[in-house]
Scaffold this motif. Structure first.
Motif, PDB file in Angstrom:
ATOM      1  N   LEU A 218       0.844  -1.187   0.000  1.00  0.00           N
ATOM      2  CA  LEU A 218       0.000   0.000   0.000  1.00  0.00           C
ATOM      3  C   LEU A 218       0.877   1.234   0.000  1.00  0.00           C
ATOM      4  O   LEU A 218       1.826   1.329   0.778  1.00  0.00           O
ATOM      5  CB  LEU A 218      -0.916   0.010   1.219  1.00  0.00           C
ATOM      6  CG  LEU A 218      -1.928  -1.118   1.335  1.00  0.00           C
ATOM      7  CD1 LEU A 218      -2.671  -1.035   2.660  1.00  0.00           C
ATOM      8  CD2 LEU A 218      -2.910  -1.079   0.177  1.00  0.00           C
ATOM      9  N   ARG A 219       0.532   2.177  -0.863  1.00  0.00           N
ATOM     10  CA  ARG A 219       1.282   3.430  -0.951  1.00  0.00           C
ATOM     11  C   ARG A 219       0.318   4.593  -0.742  1.00  0.00           C
ATOM     12  O   ARG A 219      -0.700   4.698  -1.427  1.00  0.00           O
ATOM     13  CB  ARG A 219       1.958   3.569  -2.321  1.00  0.00           C
ATOM     14  CG  ARG A 219       3.050   2.529  -2.574  1.00  0.00           C
ATOM     15  CD  ARG A 219       3.492   2.546  -4.027  1.00  0.00           C
ATOM     16  NE  ARG A 219       4.689   1.728  -4.204  1.00  0.00           N
ATOM     17  CZ  ARG A 219       5.885   2.210  -4.514  1.00  0.00           C
ATOM     18  NH1 ARG A 219       6.048   3.508  -4.692  1.00  0.00           N
ATOM     19  NH2 ARG A 219       6.906   1.402  -4.660  1.00  0.00           N
ATOM     20  N   ALA A 220       0.623   5.441   0.220  1.00  0.00           N
ATOM     21  CA  ALA A 220      -0.197   6.630   0.434  1.00  0.00           C
ATOM     22  C   ALA A 220      -0.003   7.599  -0.730  1.00  0.00           C
ATOM     23  O   ALA A 220       1.113   7.783  -1.225  1.00  0.00           O
ATOM     24  CB  ALA A 220       0.186   7.297   1.750  1.00  0.00           C
ATOM     25  N   ARG A 235      -5.145   5.690  -0.761  1.00  0.00           N
ATOM     26  CA  ARG A 235      -4.022   4.774  -0.916  1.00  0.00           C
ATOM     27  C   ARG A 235      -4.005   4.224  -2.325  1.00  0.00           C
ATOM     28  O   ARG A 235      -5.040   4.124  -2.993  1.00  0.00           O
ATOM     29  CB  ARG A 235      -4.130   3.598   0.058  1.00  0.00           C
ATOM     30  CG  ARG A 235      -3.911   3.931   1.529  1.00  0.00           C
ATOM     31  CD  ARG A 235      -3.996   2.644   2.322  1.00  0.00           C
ATOM     32  NE  ARG A 235      -3.621   2.794   3.707  1.00  0.00           N
ATOM     33  CZ  ARG A 235      -4.479   2.957   4.698  1.00  0.00           C
ATOM     34  NH1 ARG A 235      -5.776   3.010   4.433  1.00  0.00           N
ATOM     35  NH2 ARG A 235      -4.058   3.064   5.950  1.00  0.00           N
TER      36      ARG A 235
END
Length: 251
Positions: A218-220, A235
């Motif tokens: 997961l990448r903000a 996200r």
């Protein structure tokens, strides 16, 4: 809510009483003037986050609609970009409005069901924007398995996920109300129109991606800030099909 160029209340009612496919065929000419289209800010943020993970050769926009995600992919992929959707009306609009950049990848459009993708190990990158409400939770394992088979080893499947509103926020009750109305509609009317905003839950999605064979992170997306609890408002899910281990048979 929709503006003068968007659909009328009557047109929305006709769409809602149609099948999903027919409904989007009807909505297609005005879709880009509704809140249902993914905002440009989200598209741009996803493109910015994915760019360092490339280069990508071939990309697929899953449930491409009028082609906004295809335009993102033309800036990320070097050889080809494909948009797939089951609505002929949406694809017709996409063909007219998307203009690939000079010297960019070739663009193709395919009418098809995301649950039965007609590709095998054909892409390095698959993206999807705002389409998962059209799939029941029970359909996710098959959908993710097909996407996994569509990717080459090492390829990535990416899509943005918005944090759900809290019960103290009006948006929570708006989404709950919408889903309730759709469930009542589908209990009383055929064909069904599957569109549930609250059925796509991140925890279950991550579990199903793992079951399908993906390694997920997961990448903000920092452009959208954080909620009061510190969690990101938006996200990016990046699910990678692993490379086969040395000496193993690629499945």
């Amino acid at each position: 809510m929709f503006g003068p160029e968007g659909p009328t209340l009557r047109e929305l009612a006709v769409q809602a009483l149609s099948s999903v496919e027919r409904g989007y065929d009807l909505l297609a000419p005005k879709f880009d003037h509704t809140p249902f289209r993914t905002p440009d800010a989200v598209l741009e943020s996803v493109a910015k986050e994915l760019a360092p993970l490339g280069p990508f050769e071939d990309g697929l926009d899953l449930c491409c609609g009028t082609g906004a995600g295809v335009e993102v992919l033309t800036g990320l992929c070097r050889r080809s970009v494909t948009g797939v959707d089951f609505s002929a009306g949406m694809l017709d609009v996409a063909r007219r409005r998307v203009r690939p950049p000079a010297g960019g990848p070739g663009v193709a459009w395919v009418r098809g069901d995301a649950r039965a993708l007609p590709f095998a190990a054909a892409f390095d990158l698959v993206v999807s924007f705002g389409a998962f409400g059209h799939f029941l939770p029970s359909e996710l394992p098959g959908l993710f398995a097909r996407v996994h088979a569509t990717l080459r080893p090492g390829g990535r499947f990416a899509f943005p996920v918005l944090a759900p509103p809290r019960p103290t926020r009006p948006g929570y009750w708006a989404l709950l109300g919408f889903d309730t109305v759709m469930r009542v509609r589908n209990a009383l009317w055929r064909p069904p129109f599957v569109m549930y905003y609250r059925a796509f839950r991140l925890g279950a999605v991550l579990r199903e991606l793992g079951e399908a064979g993906f390694v997920t992170e997961l990448r903000a997306l920092p452009e959208f800030g954080r909620r009061g609890d510190g969690g990101p408002r938006v996200r990016l899910v990046v699910a990678r099909r692993p490379q086969p281990a040395a000496g193993s048979v690629n499945s």
